[in-house]
Design a protein around this motif. Structure first.
Motif, PDB file in Angstrom:
ATOM      1  N   LEU A 189       1.493   5.647 -12.739  1.00  0.00           N
ATOM      2  CA  LEU A 189       1.251   4.938 -13.985  1.00  0.00           C
ATOM      3  C   LEU A 189      -0.233   4.947 -14.258  1.00  0.00           C
ATOM      4  O   LEU A 189      -0.985   4.391 -13.471  1.00  0.00           O
ATOM      5  N   PRO A 190      -0.777   5.513 -15.261  1.00  0.00           N
ATOM      6  CA  PRO A 190      -0.204   6.437 -16.229  1.00  0.00           C
ATOM      7  C   PRO A 190      -0.120   7.847 -15.650  1.00  0.00           C
ATOM      8  O   PRO A 190      -0.916   8.227 -14.811  1.00  0.00           O
ATOM      9  N   ALA A 191       0.836   8.586 -16.123  1.00  0.00           N
ATOM     10  CA  ALA A 191       1.040   9.954 -15.640  1.00  0.00           C
ATOM     11  C   ALA A 191       0.238  10.930 -16.492  1.00  0.00           C
ATOM     12  O   ALA A 191      -0.427  10.551 -17.455  1.00  0.00           O
ATOM     13  N   ARG A 192       0.319  12.188 -16.154  1.00  0.00           N
ATOM     14  CA  ARG A 192      -0.444  13.196 -16.900  1.00  0.00           C
ATOM     15  C   ARG A 192       0.195  13.521 -18.231  1.00  0.00           C
ATOM     16  O   ARG A 192      -0.498  13.729 -19.217  1.00  0.00           O
ATOM     17  N   SER A 208      -4.342  10.907 -10.479  1.00  0.00           N
ATOM     18  CA  SER A 208      -5.567  11.088 -11.251  1.00  0.00           C
ATOM     19  C   SER A 208      -6.464   9.889 -10.970  1.00  0.00           C
ATOM     20  O   SER A 208      -6.025   8.890 -10.392  1.00  0.00           O
ATOM     21  N   GLY A 209      -7.697   9.970 -11.396  1.00  0.00           N
ATOM     22  CA  GLY A 209      -8.630   8.876 -11.155  1.00  0.00           C
ATOM     23  C   GLY A 209      -8.215   7.588 -11.839  1.00  0.00           C
ATOM     24  O   GLY A 209      -8.289   6.501 -11.260  1.00  0.00           O
ATOM     25  N   PHE A 210      -7.766   7.696 -13.080  1.00  0.00           N
ATOM     26  CA  PHE A 210      -7.335   6.508 -13.821  1.00  0.00           C
ATOM     27  C   PHE A 210      -6.068   5.921 -13.219  1.00  0.00           C
ATOM     28  O   PHE A 210      -5.909   4.699 -13.165  1.00  0.00           O
ATOM     29  N   SER A 211      -5.185   6.770 -12.723  1.00  0.00           N
ATOM     30  CA  SER A 211      -3.970   6.300 -12.066  1.00  0.00           C
ATOM     31  C   SER A 211      -4.302   5.539 -10.792  1.00  0.00           C
ATOM     32  O   SER A 211      -3.682   4.516 -10.489  1.00  0.00           O
ATOM     33  N   ILE A 212      -5.285   5.997 -10.042  1.00  0.00           N
ATOM     34  CA  ILE A 212      -5.715   5.286  -8.832  1.00  0.00           C
ATOM     35  C   ILE A 212      -6.255   3.912  -9.195  1.00  0.00           C
ATOM     36  O   ILE A 212      -5.957   2.916  -8.527  1.00  0.00           O
ATOM     37  N   LEU A 213      -7.013   3.819 -10.270  1.00  0.00           N
ATOM     38  CA  LEU A 213      -7.549   2.540 -10.721  1.00  0.00           C
ATOM     39  C   LEU A 213      -6.434   1.576 -11.124  1.00  0.00           C
ATOM     40  O   LEU A 213      -6.441   0.409 -10.728  1.00  0.00           O
ATOM     41  N   VAL A 214      -5.461   2.059 -11.879  1.00  0.00           N
ATOM     42  CA  VAL A 214      -4.345   1.217 -12.310  1.00  0.00           C
ATOM     43  C   VAL A 214      -3.543   0.738 -11.112  1.00  0.00           C
ATOM     44  O   VAL A 214      -3.187  -0.450 -11.018  1.00  0.00           O
ATOM     45  N   HIS A 215      -3.258   1.623 -10.171  1.00  0.00           N
ATOM     46  CA  HIS A 215      -2.493   1.238  -8.985  1.00  0.00           C
ATOM     47  C   HIS A 215      -3.287   0.270  -8.091  1.00  0.00           C
ATOM     48  O   HIS A 215      -2.698  -0.606  -7.462  1.00  0.00           O
ATOM     49  N   ALA A 216      -4.608   0.421  -8.039  1.00  0.00           N
ATOM     50  CA  ALA A 216      -5.429  -0.519  -7.261  1.00  0.00           C
ATOM     51  C   ALA A 216      -5.400  -1.911  -7.874  1.00  0.00           C
ATOM     52  O   ALA A 216      -5.330  -2.918  -7.154  1.00  0.00           O
ATOM     53  N   ILE A 217      -5.431  -2.001  -9.194  1.00  0.00           N
ATOM     54  CA  ILE A 217      -5.348  -3.294  -9.864  1.00  0.00           C
ATOM     55  C   ILE A 217      -3.975  -3.920  -9.643  1.00  0.00           C
ATOM     56  O   ILE A 217      -3.866  -5.118  -9.356  1.00  0.00           O
ATOM     57  N   LEU A 218      -2.910  -3.127  -9.749  1.00  0.00           N
ATOM     58  CA  LEU A 218      -1.566  -3.629  -9.470  1.00  0.00           C
ATOM     59  C   LEU A 218      -1.449  -4.115  -8.023  1.00  0.00           C
ATOM     60  O   LEU A 218      -0.866  -5.172  -7.759  1.00  0.00           O
ATOM     61  N   TYR A 219      -2.008  -3.358  -7.093  1.00  0.00           N
ATOM     62  CA  TYR A 219      -1.978  -3.728  -5.670  1.00  0.00           C
ATOM     63  C   TYR A 219      -2.667  -5.066  -5.450  1.00  0.00           C
ATOM     64  O   TYR A 219      -2.134  -5.947  -4.784  1.00  0.00           O
ATOM     65  N   PHE A 220      -3.856  -5.225  -6.017  1.00  0.00           N
ATOM     66  CA  PHE A 220      -4.599  -6.463  -5.845  1.00  0.00           C
ATOM     67  C   PHE A 220      -3.848  -7.653  -6.437  1.00  0.00           C
ATOM     68  O   PHE A 220      -3.757  -8.712  -5.809  1.00  0.00           O
ATOM     69  N   CYS A 221      -3.281  -7.482  -7.629  1.00  0.00           N
ATOM     70  CA  CYS A 221      -2.548  -8.576  -8.276  1.00  0.00           C
ATOM     71  C   CYS A 221      -1.306  -8.967  -7.477  1.00  0.00           C
ATOM     72  O   CYS A 221      -1.067 -10.160  -7.231  1.00  0.00           O
ATOM     73  N   LEU A 222      -0.507  -7.995  -7.066  1.00  0.00           N
ATOM     74  CA  LEU A 222       0.711  -8.299  -6.312  1.00  0.00           C
ATOM     75  C   LEU A 222       0.412  -8.870  -4.929  1.00  0.00           C
ATOM     76  O   LEU A 222       1.103  -9.777  -4.459  1.00  0.00           O
ATOM     77  N   PHE A 264       0.828  -1.205   0.000  1.00  0.00           N
ATOM     78  CA  PHE A 264       0.000   0.000   0.000  1.00  0.00           C
ATOM     79  C   PHE A 264       0.864   1.257   0.000  1.00  0.00           C
ATOM     80  O   PHE A 264       0.581   2.221  -0.709  1.00  0.00           O
ATOM     81  N   ILE A 265       1.923   1.234   0.788  1.00  0.00           N
ATOM     82  CA  ILE A 265       2.809   2.397   0.846  1.00  0.00           C
ATOM     83  C   ILE A 265       3.562   2.560  -0.472  1.00  0.00           C
ATOM     84  O   ILE A 265       3.638   3.659  -1.025  1.00  0.00           O
ATOM     85  N   LEU A 266       4.119   1.471  -0.984  1.00  0.00           N
ATOM     86  CA  LEU A 266       4.929   1.561  -2.200  1.00  0.00           C
ATOM     87  C   LEU A 266       4.107   1.835  -3.451  1.00  0.00           C
ATOM     88  O   LEU A 266       4.605   2.460  -4.391  1.00  0.00           O
ATOM     89  N   LEU A 267       2.859   1.378  -3.490  1.00  0.00           N
ATOM     90  CA  LEU A 267       2.045   1.550  -4.693  1.00  0.00           C
ATOM     91  C   LEU A 267       1.080   2.718  -4.603  1.00  0.00           C
ATOM     92  O   LEU A 267       0.162   2.814  -5.401  1.00  0.00           O
ATOM     93  N   SER A 268       1.279   3.611  -3.656  1.00  0.00           N
ATOM     94  CA  SER A 268       0.462   4.820  -3.620  1.00  0.00           C
ATOM     95  C   SER A 268       0.800   5.664  -4.843  1.00  0.00           C
ATOM     96  O   SER A 268       1.969   5.966  -5.085  1.00  0.00           O
TER      97      SER A 268
END
Length: 77
Positions: free
Chosen positions: A27-30, A42-56, A16-20
């Motif tokens: 990822l993706p940046a502006r 951004s909203g899309f960046s939060i979604l991508v990081h949440a998916i990465l968090y769940f997978c890892l 959670f700390i590392l993937l904030s």
């Protein structure tokens, strides 16, 4: 004597700390695909990081099976 498995909790907190978004990378940046240390999000960046968090987290806890046991024992005698 009770034992507690702290492995999933430790892995979840560290990921959670590392993937904030924006802390280490975004990822993706502006402007670019990846930006490092920009502390923005951004909203899309939060979604991508949440998916990465769940997978890892799923890979670490279920597939690899990270376990850290701490036992609590009462006074002897």
């Amino acid at each position: 004597m009770t034992t507690t498995d702290w492995g999933p909790i430790i892995v979840a907190v560290v990921l959670f700390i590392l993937l904030s978004p924006g802390f280490l990378f975004q990822l993706p940046a502006r402007v670019r695909v990846v930006e490092f240390g920009n502390m923005g999000t951004s909203g899309f960046s939060i979604l991508v990081h949440a998916i990465l968090y769940f997978c890892l987290l799923t890979i670490a806890v279920v597939a690899i099976g990270v376990h850290v046991y701490a036992s609590k024992s009462g006074p002897v005698g």
